[in-house]
Scaffold this motif. Sequence first.
Motif: not given
Length: 340
Positions: A204-220
Amino acid sequence: MPRTDWRAVWLVVAAGVVSAFHLGKVAIAAAPLQADLGLSLGMLGGLGATFAVLGALGGVVAGSVVVRAGDQRMLVLGLVATVIGSAMAVPTGSFVALVASRVVEGLGFLLITVAGPTVLARLVRAPDRNVAFALWSCFMPAGIALAMLIGPWFVDWRNLWVAATLAAALIAVQVMWKVPHGSADAEVSRQPVRAAEVWRPAPLALAATFLLYSLMFFALFSFLPVLLQQRMQVGPGAVGLLAAAASAVNIVGNLAAGVLLRRVTREALGTAAAITMALCALGIFLPLLGPETAFVLCLVFSAVGGLIPASLLSSIPRVASTPAQAALAVGLVVLGSDLG
């Protein structure tokens, strides 16, 4: 375990790259799609978000399917779905039909992104895993960069779709012939699949971290071509080159992670990368800096951000005690990424 089959590793990575190309082709073909079908930016965003919605809804389910049906088979099936979905779009003249084609492509993308790491976890020896997963983590920026670079060559978006379809078909044939099923496929398919196994703190921690990374990356990066044209006043001819460069430098971070993880912990590397991305994002999104400086920050944001996926993906074998748990953990990480 026998020696790592690096030819098979590269084919799995190529499958990921071509799937990411299909994800990125909408962004670079935005102007032709608007001119031909009269699409708004909201509609274009919807076409791009189709892949993410499917991943958010079906990530863990896809992991279960991969466990039962076999990772190599599902990798091939994902490529076949990508070919079919992309081909469906070529004769269409409506937004609804284009969305339907993207749904089929998105199912293929989901299977590829779940099956790919599972195949690697099965084929790659433990000492080679950091390098193999660093290569796999390059698939997204490499595919998007190729789309940004090659897309402007095609005046008609339909020709771009045809080229992408043929590339996916070629890789599907290669994967079918040269990526082994292995005895592990049969062993994994016999293991009971319990989705509850993956709902543990570490995955779950891996998934949550990837969620936050993806949110930032694809926002740009989802609207980087638009950002380049409208805020930075870049001409149409240079948009593809600059967007491709910004995506491609993410690969530097992906590959560097494979080396750095031998010297520093995953926690330290990921934390430093996340803080750097946050600072860069402030400079990019707040209208405080000139366009040239903002683009330099885009490059830094992308390069440093590449450290995070490689760190997370290479952690999956460490938090999963069986191949079945590994496949489900990959599905959960994909869910987090696409939800972001």
